[in-house]
Write a protein that holds these residues in place. Structure first.
Motif, PDB file in Angstrom:
ATOM      1  N   SER A 170      46.622  37.980  23.405  1.00  0.00           N
ATOM      2  CA  SER A 170      45.557  37.208  24.045  1.00  0.00           C
ATOM      3  C   SER A 170      44.939  38.072  25.145  1.00  0.00           C
ATOM      4  O   SER A 170      45.546  39.061  25.577  1.00  0.00           O
ATOM      5  CB  SER A 170      46.128  35.921  24.645  1.00  0.00           C
ATOM      6  OG  SER A 170      46.906  36.223  25.791  1.00  0.00           O
ATOM      7  N   PRO A 171      43.749  37.717  25.630  1.00  0.00           N
ATOM      8  CA  PRO A 171      43.150  38.501  26.714  1.00  0.00           C
ATOM      9  C   PRO A 171      44.069  38.606  27.942  1.00  0.00           C
ATOM     10  O   PRO A 171      44.167  39.675  28.548  1.00  0.00           O
ATOM     11  CB  PRO A 171      41.870  37.726  27.041  1.00  0.00           C
ATOM     12  CG  PRO A 171      41.505  37.058  25.746  1.00  0.00           C
ATOM     13  CD  PRO A 171      42.834  36.699  25.125  1.00  0.00           C
ATOM     14  N   LEU A 172      44.761  37.530  28.269  1.00  0.00           N
ATOM     15  CA  LEU A 172      45.669  37.557  29.417  1.00  0.00           C
ATOM     16  C   LEU A 172      46.856  38.495  29.151  1.00  0.00           C
ATOM     17  O   LEU A 172      47.250  39.270  30.020  1.00  0.00           O
ATOM     18  CB  LEU A 172      46.163  36.148  29.736  1.00  0.00           C
ATOM     19  CG  LEU A 172      47.060  36.008  30.962  1.00  0.00           C
ATOM     20  CD1 LEU A 172      46.352  36.510  32.220  1.00  0.00           C
ATOM     21  CD2 LEU A 172      47.480  34.570  31.152  1.00  0.00           C
ATOM     22  N   GLN A 173      47.413  38.431  27.949  1.00  0.00           N
ATOM     23  CA  GLN A 173      48.513  39.326  27.598  1.00  0.00           C
ATOM     24  C   GLN A 173      48.057  40.784  27.608  1.00  0.00           C
ATOM     25  O   GLN A 173      48.797  41.670  28.031  1.00  0.00           O
ATOM     26  CB  GLN A 173      49.070  38.982  26.211  1.00  0.00           C
ATOM     27  CG  GLN A 173      49.838  37.691  26.157  1.00  0.00           C
ATOM     28  CD  GLN A 173      50.201  37.322  24.720  1.00  0.00           C
ATOM     29  OE1 GLN A 173      49.379  37.431  23.815  1.00  0.00           O
ATOM     30  NE2 GLN A 173      51.440  36.877  24.529  1.00  0.00           N
ATOM     31  N   LYS A 212      48.302  46.141  30.216  1.00  0.00           N
ATOM     32  CA  LYS A 212      47.683  47.297  30.878  1.00  0.00           C
ATOM     33  C   LYS A 212      48.250  47.482  32.275  1.00  0.00           C
ATOM     34  O   LYS A 212      48.524  48.605  32.698  1.00  0.00           O
ATOM     35  CB  LYS A 212      46.172  47.143  30.912  1.00  0.00           C
ATOM     36  CG  LYS A 212      45.552  47.377  29.560  1.00  0.00           C
ATOM     37  CD  LYS A 212      44.055  47.318  29.588  1.00  0.00           C
ATOM     38  CE  LYS A 212      43.556  47.506  28.159  1.00  0.00           C
ATOM     39  NZ  LYS A 212      42.160  47.702  28.048  1.00  0.00           N
ATOM     40  N   ALA A 213      48.444  46.396  32.999  1.00  0.00           N
ATOM     41  CA  ALA A 213      49.016  46.496  34.341  1.00  0.00           C
ATOM     42  C   ALA A 213      50.437  47.055  34.289  1.00  0.00           C
ATOM     43  O   ALA A 213      50.804  47.932  35.075  1.00  0.00           O
ATOM     44  CB  ALA A 213      48.999  45.131  35.026  1.00  0.00           C
ATOM     45  N   LYS A 214      51.251  46.557  33.349  1.00  0.00           N
ATOM     46  CA  LYS A 214      52.620  47.053  33.202  1.00  0.00           C
ATOM     47  C   LYS A 214      52.623  48.529  32.833  1.00  0.00           C
ATOM     48  O   LYS A 214      53.469  49.286  33.297  1.00  0.00           O
ATOM     49  CB  LYS A 214      53.369  46.259  32.131  1.00  0.00           C
ATOM     50  CG  LYS A 214      53.737  44.868  32.532  1.00  0.00           C
ATOM     51  CD  LYS A 214      54.429  44.163  31.370  1.00  0.00           C
ATOM     52  CE  LYS A 214      54.658  42.701  31.645  1.00  0.00           C
ATOM     53  NZ  LYS A 214      55.268  42.030  30.493  1.00  0.00           N
ATOM     54  N   SER A 215      51.661  48.940  31.994  1.00  0.00           N
ATOM     55  CA  SER A 215      51.635  50.338  31.563  1.00  0.00           C
ATOM     56  C   SER A 215      51.334  51.267  32.732  1.00  0.00           C
ATOM     57  O   SER A 215      51.859  52.382  32.785  1.00  0.00           O
ATOM     58  CB  SER A 215      50.626  50.549  30.427  1.00  0.00           C
ATOM     59  OG  SER A 215      49.295  50.508  30.882  1.00  0.00           O
ATOM     60  N   PHE A 216      50.513  50.830  33.692  1.00  0.00           N
ATOM     61  CA  PHE A 216      50.244  51.666  34.870  1.00  0.00           C
ATOM     62  C   PHE A 216      51.526  51.892  35.671  1.00  0.00           C
ATOM     63  O   PHE A 216      51.799  52.995  36.133  1.00  0.00           O
ATOM     64  CB  PHE A 216      49.162  51.038  35.760  1.00  0.00           C
ATOM     65  CG  PHE A 216      47.775  51.163  35.205  1.00  0.00           C
ATOM     66  CD1 PHE A 216      47.222  52.404  34.914  1.00  0.00           C
ATOM     67  CD2 PHE A 216      47.021  50.036  34.961  1.00  0.00           C
ATOM     68  CE1 PHE A 216      45.938  52.520  34.404  1.00  0.00           C
ATOM     69  CE2 PHE A 216      45.740  50.138  34.440  1.00  0.00           C
ATOM     70  CZ  PHE A 216      45.196  51.379  34.163  1.00  0.00           C
ATOM     71  N   VAL A 217      52.314  50.843  35.823  1.00  0.00           N
ATOM     72  CA  VAL A 217      53.581  50.954  36.552  1.00  0.00           C
ATOM     73  C   VAL A 217      54.548  51.845  35.773  1.00  0.00           C
ATOM     74  O   VAL A 217      55.177  52.746  36.345  1.00  0.00           O
ATOM     75  CB  VAL A 217      54.200  49.558  36.804  1.00  0.00           C
ATOM     76  CG1 VAL A 217      55.573  49.671  37.409  1.00  0.00           C
ATOM     77  CG2 VAL A 217      53.281  48.733  37.701  1.00  0.00           C
ATOM     78  N   SER A 218      54.654  51.619  34.473  1.00  0.00           N
ATOM     79  CA  SER A 218      55.546  52.431  33.640  1.00  0.00           C
ATOM     80  C   SER A 218      55.142  53.899  33.675  1.00  0.00           C
ATOM     81  O   SER A 218      56.003  54.789  33.722  1.00  0.00           O
ATOM     82  CB  SER A 218      55.548  51.924  32.193  1.00  0.00           C
ATOM     83  OG  SER A 218      56.135  50.663  32.108  1.00  0.00           O
TER      84      SER A 218
END
Length: 92
Positions: free
Chosen positions: A70-73, A78-84
């Motif tokens: 979904s758009p929210l997921q 993307k936010a998690k990938s920046f942290v990772s």
């Protein structure tokens, strides 16, 4: 058996390092191809482990390209990938 999967949000060596490090305990060595888009990972995996791979990839922010989010997921991934990615850069 060795299988290859397309993953989203992988941008650099930091992302690749995170994938290699975080997936190693469950799946052994993971090869990350940063030369193609979408990026591809190759690893030794049985068909009954694919769901576990999907879960681990989503938790890191790198879902399979074949997954419909979904758009929210999608924003969350993307936010998690920046942290990772940042963690991967610091660990390398």
């Amino acid at each position: 058996m060795k299988q290859t999967f397309e993953v989203e949000n992988v941008k650099c060596g930091g992302c690749a390092n995170t994938l290699k490090t975080k997936l190693k305990d469950t799946f052994g060595n993971v090869d990350v191809d940063l030369e193609v888009s979408p990026r591809k990972i190759t690893l030794e995996i049985e068909d009954n482990q694919i769901e576990e791979l999907k879960v681990q990839l989503r938790s890191l922010g790198y879902p399979l390209s074949s997954e419909e989010l979904s758009p929210l997921q999608n924003v969350g991934a993307k936010a998690k990938s920046f942290v990772s990615c940042a963690i991967g850069k610091m660990d390398s």
